[in-house]
Motif scaffolding. Structure first.
Motif, short mmCIF file in Angstrom:
data_model
loop_
_atom_site.label_atom_id
_atom_site.label_comp_id
_atom_site.label_asym_id
_atom_site.label_seq_id
_atom_site.Cartn_x
_atom_site.Cartn_y
_atom_site.Cartn_z
N GLY A 90 0.80 -1.22 0.00
CA GLY A 90 0.00 0.00 0.00
C GLY A 90 0.83 1.27 0.00
N LEU A 91 2.15 1.14 0.15
CA LEU A 91 3.02 2.32 0.16
C LEU A 91 3.43 2.66 -1.27
CD1 LEU A 91 5.27 1.39 3.21
CD2 LEU A 91 3.32 2.96 3.17
N ASP A 92 3.18 3.88 -1.66
CA ASP A 92 3.46 4.32 -3.03
C ASP A 92 4.45 5.48 -3.00
OD1 ASP A 92 3.43 4.78 -5.71
OD2 ASP A 92 1.43 5.66 -5.79
N HIS A 93 5.73 5.15 -3.05
CA HIS A 93 6.78 6.17 -3.01
C HIS A 93 7.97 5.66 -3.81
CE1 HIS A 93 9.98 8.75 -1.38
NE2 HIS A 93 9.02 9.58 -1.03
N PRO A 94 8.62 6.52 -4.60
CA PRO A 94 9.75 6.06 -5.42
C PRO A 94 10.92 5.53 -4.60
CG PRO A 94 9.56 8.48 -5.45
CD PRO A 94 8.31 7.95 -4.84
N GLY A 95 11.01 5.91 -3.33
CA GLY A 95 12.10 5.44 -2.50
C GLY A 95 11.78 4.17 -1.73
N ILE A 96 10.61 3.57 -1.96
CA ILE A 96 10.20 2.35 -1.27
C ILE A 96 9.92 1.28 -2.32
CG2 ILE A 96 8.44 1.30 0.20
CD1 ILE A 96 8.04 4.02 1.50
#
Length: 418
Positions: free
Chosen positions: A43-49
């Motif tokens: 569910g985490l939407d981040h380019p660093g994850i």
């Protein structure tokens, strides 16, 4: 913690990384927790994850698939030049603070869970944080394994050692332990036993960062405070303070804030010498301080094949367990915009149904009054208007209901099925 394979998704025709966890369990509680952690990570939407695509348990072996990062390396065991640490920390802090804003705590930040991609000139191009909570669940099922426990204890916040709950502050402590290790080439504390290591995390003072600029040591020490309230408010605040200390310790002509902002710094460095000293008799022992190195450490890590995902790069293996050969990727989470469309269409459908029912009831009442008064009901204005309203209601209800059912099918097709 497990093996990672490079697999090809036949349906989407893309390469993905599949991690088969080393620990298996048929315990229902464990399986529920693993599924919960995997869905949370997805569910985490981040380019660093790292993006998690799918997960499951086959013959008691948990597995999940994630985005494949070509040429990614781990800096675990390397001494990294402060300017490179600044760039890595800057990207990591944004990703971690994003997760905290979503109510998610990583709980296992360490160099082995950080993938660094480099440009052709050796500069840092991208930093990705791996294993959001998934590996931690599995670690807790193998507390008899010394390697697993030590691997986490080396970055465990004092409040967690004393029985506290994971928090944003404990993630910041683990991040500071990682920064300390990057700068010094050795963990914050070293000991022969888990008990001694945990005691050090809770009570011992960190060794000074010998050779590092004074402001850098001060910044890192604050993030390593035993009292979580004495640490920085956010990981980004820690990163900003660290960047300020690095900038203050460098000659103005070497780089500037504009370079930092666009990530265009190309640091110079040379390979370091020396190695951390070994611990003896269970006592904590300072490590010999290696000379600082720059981007050459990152290049050396890649040349040595130190790939962050267990040999997936140029020496990739396609030998995945036979029972998983029919793997097909399914979205683990429903996109947020689809949830909004589904919810709005549900509300619109319910309101349309309510309007239709109201038009029918009012029409029936008008019809009864017209018949009772001896009027021709088909010429009665109120009956006609309510009839028109009911017809419009049927059309509107059919419109929204059709789209709602379509959205419901999309949600179902995107929803994870174990």
């Amino acid at each position: 913690m497990g093996q990672v394979f490079l697999v090809e998704n036949d349906r989407l025709q893309r390469l993905e990384a599949m991690k088969l966890m080393a620990v298996g369990s048929t315990d229902a509680q464990f399986l529920r927790r693993f599924a919960t952690e995997a869905r949370t990570a997805a569910g985490l939407d981040h380019p660093g994850i790292i993006t998690v695509y799918d997960y499951g348990v086959t013959r008691g072996v948990p597995w999940y698939t994630m985005r494949y990062i070509p040429d990614a390396v781990s800096l675990d065991g390397s001494v990294v030049e402060p300017r490179d640490v600044m760039n890595v920390l800057g990207e990591l802090s944004e990703a971690i603070d994003y997760a905290h804003s979503m109510g998610v705590v990583h709980r296992d930040i360490k160099p082995a869970n950080i993938a660094v991609s480099t440009a052709t000139d050796g500069s840092i191009a991208r930093v990705t944080l791996l294993d959001f909570g998934i590996s931690r669940v599995l670690d807790e099922t193998r507390m008899t394994s010394a390697d697993a426990v030590v691997g986490s204890a080396a970055y465990l916040a004092p409040e967690l050692v004393q029985g506290g709950q994971p928090s944003a502050a404990s993630d910041q402590y683990a991040l500071a332990c990682t920064v300390y290790q990057y700068l010094s080439g050795a963990p914050l504390f070293r000991a022969d036993s888990v008990a001694a290591l945990l005691y050090a995390q809770a009570h011992a003072d960190p060794r000074p960062l010998t050779g590092a600029a004074g402001p850098l040591d001060t910044v890192v020490r604050r993030a390593l405070s035993k009292d979580p309230t004495h640490r920085y408010e956010t990981c980004t605040a820690f990163s900003d303070a660290f960047a300020g200390a690095v900038l203050a310790s460098q000659a103005p002509t070497e780089f500037n804030y504009a370079q930092v902002a666009r990530g265009a710094i190309t640091p110079e460095g040379a390979a370091g010498t020396g190695a951390p000293s070994a611990a003896a008799d269970g006592q904590l022992e300072p490590a010999k301080q290696p000379a600082a190195v720059g981007s050459s450490a990152i290049q050396d890590a890649w040349r040595s094949g130190s790939n962050i995902i267990g040999g997936i790069g140029r020496s990739a293996s396609r030998n995945v367990e036979r029972d998983l050969r029919d793997f097909r990727s399914r979205a683990v989470r429903v996109p947020e915009r689809l949830w909004w469309r589904f919810t709005l269409l549900l509300v619109a459908t319910c309101l349309s149904m309510w309007g239709l029912v109201a038009a029918v009831l009012f029409g029936a009442d008008a019809y009864g009054q017209a018949v009772e008064a001896g009027r021709r009901w088909w010429l009665d204005t109120e009956v006609v208007l309510q009839g028109i309203a009911a017809l419009v209601g049927v059309i509107v209800l059919a419109f929204f209901a059709t789209r709602f059912l379509r959205a419901a099918r999309e949600v179902r097709s995107n929803w994870k099925r174990d």
